[in-house]
Design an enzyme around this catalytic site. Structure first.
Site, PDB file in Angstrom:
ATOM      1  N   LYS A 281       0.823  -1.214   0.000  1.00  0.00           N
ATOM      2  CA  LYS A 281       0.000   0.000   0.000  1.00  0.00           C
ATOM      3  C   LYS A 281       0.854   1.260   0.000  1.00  0.00           C
ATOM      4  O   LYS A 281       0.380   2.337  -0.358  1.00  0.00           O
ATOM      5  CB  LYS A 281      -0.929  -0.010   1.213  1.00  0.00           C
ATOM      6  CG  LYS A 281      -2.036  -1.035   1.104  1.00  0.00           C
ATOM      7  CD  LYS A 281      -3.316  -0.379   0.687  1.00  0.00           C
ATOM      8  CE  LYS A 281      -4.300  -1.378   0.122  1.00  0.00           C
ATOM      9  NZ  LYS A 281      -5.526  -0.755  -0.316  1.00  0.00           N
TER      10      LYS A 281
ATOM     11  N   ASP B  72      -8.632   0.124   6.703  1.00  0.00           N
ATOM     12  CA  ASP B  72      -8.580  -0.973   7.657  1.00  0.00           C
ATOM     13  C   ASP B  72      -7.147  -1.167   8.111  1.00  0.00           C
ATOM     14  O   ASP B  72      -6.808  -2.137   8.749  1.00  0.00           O
ATOM     15  CB  ASP B  72      -9.171  -2.255   7.066  1.00  0.00           C
ATOM     16  CG  ASP B  72      -9.024  -2.285   5.575  1.00  0.00           C
ATOM     17  OD1 ASP B  72      -7.910  -2.012   5.083  1.00  0.00           O
ATOM     18  OD2 ASP B  72     -10.025  -2.566   4.891  1.00  0.00           O
TER      19      ASP B  72
END
Ligand code: PLP
Length: 420
Positions: free
Chosen positions: A89, A137
């Site tokens: 990410k 998340d």
């Protein structure tokens, strides 16, 4: 399609289901080029490879597991070390923050800054006036917070009820204001959106919806680097790629990148198979139905990064024809795959892979165990399979609970490992 469990097979996961994509196609369409294309990727690659400590992540071959699963070669790209953030990410959210600041600089000064000027003192005042926000998340928020710090902006990150304390602390460590909301991931997305509108902040979301495409497209352009690195390291296209899905941005980016290479080479695109948690199976349900399907509930899965109930519009534009099947996986499938990798089962080099990193590999295990799926997907001894290990032990406490040892112990075993 169902498979039964068995005692000897660590991957024999009862309850997994496969949906084949009736809409699978072979052409990279003009509409897809509008989303992801070579020129935009070149900008992303030039920008990200210029960041401090950029290095391609390792591509680990797992010959023992390949033999066990009956495929020719199996490669696992280990994103655990990416920019010290623990997951792939780092490539997406931070790149989108850089692009967003660049657009604001251009809007306010009339001049587009070079990638090197973003985060430099030249535009520090403009960057400092920008607040970026997102719902997460864990991993995406960490990337956005890191990007904001890197380029001198502020970050407010929203997490939902079940995001672990470890993940909260990891985001806060980058100086972000972290706010916990009620409800599930999709509720936290809405709260981030509403707060941003009220406060004049910029939403840096990894998912797209009608009217919101620019930022998630930037995120996906950053993700493409994984596919480019894997292709360079392999020196060829894989025949199959197994990819886990949250909103689908990662899978779509990797699929699109390899698809464009295939078109350039006049080769068929790799077969793409998605791995989706059973309690957040929006991609599995979407592929089964042939159109986007949202799933509700608390989306409770140990695979925290994949706990999304709604697919990304942009990802659907690629994967509607660019994927071949989706596999619905119980948490037990992720646990089994994490253990196989940590143990270096079948004589392979041990790999630290977190809960959300292994759904692609678990989907491969499910697909190779079914004669019908093997045949439908053309999985055999000539297959060259790529899986993306999208995170390391990003939740160290949970990793230790599942594996029985911490990530450092497994990394030490990997360093000491020698082929038999
Ligand atoms: C480790 C990991 N793998 C995969 C994904 C899925 O990415 P996407 O939501 O783009 O499908 C995520 C998303 O957060 C993640 O954290």
């Amino acid at each position: 399609m169902k498979r039964r469990g068995s005692d000897e097979d660590p991957f024999a996961i009862a309850g997994s289901l496969i949906a084949f994509n009736a809409g699978a196609g072979s052409r990279y369409l003009p509409a897809m080029t509008e989303v992801l294309n070579d020129e935009a990727f070149a900008t992303a690659a030039a920008t990200i490879s210029g960041w401090q400590n950029y290095a391609p992540t390792p591509l680990v071959e797992l010959p023992g597991l390949a033999a066990r699963l009956g495929v020719g070669r199996l490669w696992f790209k280990d994103e655990g070390g990416r920019f010290g953030l623990g997951s792939f990410k780092a490539l997406g959210g931070a790149y989108a923050v850089a692009r967003l600041i660049a657009r604001e600089v251009e809007r306010r000064t009339g001049k587009a800054p070079s990638p090197a000027e973003i985060g430099s003192s030249a535009f520090a005042e403009i960057a400092a006036s920008i607040t970026v926000t997102c719902a997460t998340d864990g991993n995406h928020g960490r990337s956005v917070a890191w990007g904001a710090r890197l380029f001198g902006a502020k970050a407010v990150i929203f997490i939902h009820a079940t995001v672990s304390e470890g993940r909260r602390a990891a985001i806060a460590a980058y100086g972000a204001d972290v706010r916990r909301t009620g409800g599930n991931y999709d509720d936290s997305v809405r709260e981030a959106q509403e707060t941003a509108e009220r406060e004049g902040w910029f939403v840096v979301s990894d998912t797209s919806y009608p009217g919101y495409r620019t930022v998630p497209r930037d995120v996906m352009q950053g993700y493409e680097i994984m596919a480019a690195e894997a292709h360079a390291a392999l020196g060829r296209l894989p025949t199959h790629v197994f990819l886990q899905t949250g909103v689908g941005g990662m899978a779509a980016a990797v699929a699109a990148h390899l698809w464009r290479i295939a078109e350039r080479e006049g080769a068929p695109r790799p077969k793409i198979v998605l791995g989706d948690p059973e309690n957040a199976a929006c991609w599995y349900e979407t592929i089964r139905a042939g159109h986007p399907v949202a799933v509700g509930g608390d989306l409770d899965t140990m695979m925290a990064g994949l706990a999304c109930g709604e697919i990304s519009d942009l990802a659907w534009e690629i994967l509607a024809t660019g994927c071949d099947a989706a596999v619905r996986l119980p948490d037990a499938a992720a646990i089994a795959a994490m253990r196989v990798l940590a143990e270096g089962a079948f004589g392979d080099r041990p790999v630290v892979a977190g809960e959300s990193a292994v759904a692609g590999l678990a989907a491969l295990a499910v697909a190779t165990a079914e004669a019908e799926a093997r045949a439908a997907l053309g999985l055999d001894a000539d297959s060259v399979v790529l899986c993306l290990g999208t995170e390391g032990d990003t939740d160290p406490a949970l990793y230790k609970t599942i594996i029985g040892r911490d990530g450092d112990a497994v990394r030490a075993a990997a360093t000491a490992w020698r082929p038999a």
